[in-house]
Write a protein that holds these residues in place. Structure first.
Motif, PDB file in Angstrom:
ATOM      1  N   ASP A 158       0.834  -1.192   0.000  1.00  0.00           N
ATOM      2  CA  ASP A 158       0.000   0.000   0.000  1.00  0.00           C
ATOM      3  C   ASP A 158       0.882   1.259   0.000  1.00  0.00           C
ATOM      4  O   ASP A 158       1.796   1.385   0.831  1.00  0.00           O
ATOM      5  CB  ASP A 158      -0.905  -0.009   1.231  1.00  0.00           C
ATOM      6  N   SER A 178      -1.360 -13.569   0.692  1.00  0.00           N
ATOM      7  CA  SER A 178      -1.819 -13.328  -0.682  1.00  0.00           C
ATOM      8  C   SER A 178      -2.240 -11.879  -0.930  1.00  0.00           C
ATOM      9  O   SER A 178      -2.247 -11.404  -2.065  1.00  0.00           O
ATOM     10  CB  SER A 178      -2.969 -14.276  -1.023  1.00  0.00           C
ATOM     11  N   TYR A 179      -2.584 -11.136   0.154  1.00  0.00           N
ATOM     12  CA  TYR A 179      -2.989  -9.733  -0.051  1.00  0.00           C
ATOM     13  C   TYR A 179      -1.847  -8.873  -0.568  1.00  0.00           C
ATOM     14  O   TYR A 179      -2.059  -7.755  -1.005  1.00  0.00           O
ATOM     15  CB  TYR A 179      -3.587  -9.135   1.237  1.00  0.00           C
ATOM     16  N   TYR A 180      -0.622  -9.401  -0.536  1.00  0.00           N
ATOM     17  CA  TYR A 180       0.497  -8.655  -1.136  1.00  0.00           C
ATOM     18  C   TYR A 180       0.587  -8.867  -2.655  1.00  0.00           C
ATOM     19  O   TYR A 180       1.439  -8.275  -3.304  1.00  0.00           O
ATOM     20  CB  TYR A 180       1.829  -9.056  -0.483  1.00  0.00           C
ATOM     21  N   ARG A 181      -0.274  -9.730  -3.195  1.00  0.00           N
ATOM     22  CA  ARG A 181      -0.325  -9.970  -4.651  1.00  0.00           C
ATOM     23  C   ARG A 181       1.067 -10.164  -5.275  1.00  0.00           C
ATOM     24  O   ARG A 181       1.510  -9.399  -6.128  1.00  0.00           O
ATOM     25  CB  ARG A 181      -1.053  -8.805  -5.353  1.00  0.00           C
TER      26      ARG A 181
END
Ligand code: ZN
Length: 282
Positions: free
Chosen positions: A15, A71-74
């Motif tokens: 982010d 996985s939210y770090y893609r």
């Protein structure tokens, strides 16, 4: 004579607000691209050095063990660091030293991997792994704010195998390769300095993760002690300017390295002709 090779082990999205802390998006977005979700592409950069009969690897990226849980770090463009080194003609077994700037997953996850039977294995079984004493204490007893960045399975097998060495203070690792310490982002980061025939390379790690974080005030919200980060950055940059050192930006997906200069008004800026660009594989 040192041979130095810099390479990326993969990329992820962080982010932008977190990466640039108190800096407003209208300012940071002019210097670092983001997508519709405020995601900024970050590289996971490593470096290896051939010197004096040793093969020294600095940082190992995120590896493959945690990609699902994070996985939210893609993550994308992920490379197996052992395969990547083999492609460069380096057998993982021939690495003599692994220097870890710190133990957040994106810097040391590649130190171990799970084999076909699910057993943890050392990626560099013959290497001594160098970590600062204070970072190791921090890893064993993390502050709740930092706990999510550490995974025991990245480092415990190395300690058990007797392949961990702790660094208490600045020291020379081999002729032309020295290790300094810096705080702020996390306690006891190692900052490796490598002298080549032409210049000194500073692997700044998360002390200066991005080209845009060259400004001392541009500090990530992930840093545990931003005021300390600020002071450490100025100390590193003062010396880098004085000795024309090249700074490697370990997370910058677009800019690999540059030298820095200081303006009459005290600002740190890149030396324009020294900038080396790169780009993520999109
Ligand atoms: Zn990092």
């Amino acid at each position: 004579m040192e041979k130095v090779t810099i390479f990326d082990t993969g990329y992820f999205y962080a982010d932008g607000g977190a990466m640039f802390g108190a800096v407003p998006k209208t300012a940071w977005n002019r210097k670092y691209a983001s997508d519709d979700f405020n995601g900024c592409i970050l590289a996971m950069r490593s470096m290896w050095i051939e010197t004096d009969g040793r093969r020294i690897l600095i940082d190992t990226g995120a590896g493959s063990k945690h990609l699902k849980s994070l996985s939210y770090y893609r993550f994308f463009g992920m490379k197996d660091i052992r395969e990547e080194l083999r492609a460069q003609g380096i057998e993982p077994e021939s690495i003599t030293d692994v220097v870890l700037t710190h133990l957040h997953f994106d810097h040391c996850g590649g130190c171990t991997f799970r084999d076909d039977r699910g057993q943890l294995q050392l990626s560099f079984p013959n290497a001594t792994h160098w970590v600062s004493e204070r970072q190791w204490m921090n890893f064993r007893h993390p502050h709740p704010l930092e706990r999510d960045s550490f995974f025991l399975e990245d480092m415990e097998p190395i300690e058990k195998a007797g392949k961990l060495k702790l660094v208490g203070q600045a020291q020379t690792l081999s002729p032309g390769v020295s290790l300094r310490l810096a705080d702020g982002h996390t306690p006891g980061q190692i900052v490796p300095y490598v002298e080549t025939d032409t210049e000194t390379i500073v692997f700044a790690g998360d002390v200066i993760p991005l080209f845009a974080s060259l400004s001392p005030e541009w500090i990530s919200a992930y840093d545990l002690s931003p005021t300390v980060s600020f002071d450490e950055k100025i100390k590193l940059l003062d010396e880098a300017v004085l000795h024309h050192q090249r700074i490697v930006y370990c997370h910058d997906a677009y800019t690999l390295s540059s030298r820095a200069k200081r303006t009459a008004s005290g600002l740190f800026l890149p030396e324009r002709e020294s900038i080396v660009h790169t780009a993520p594989p999109l």
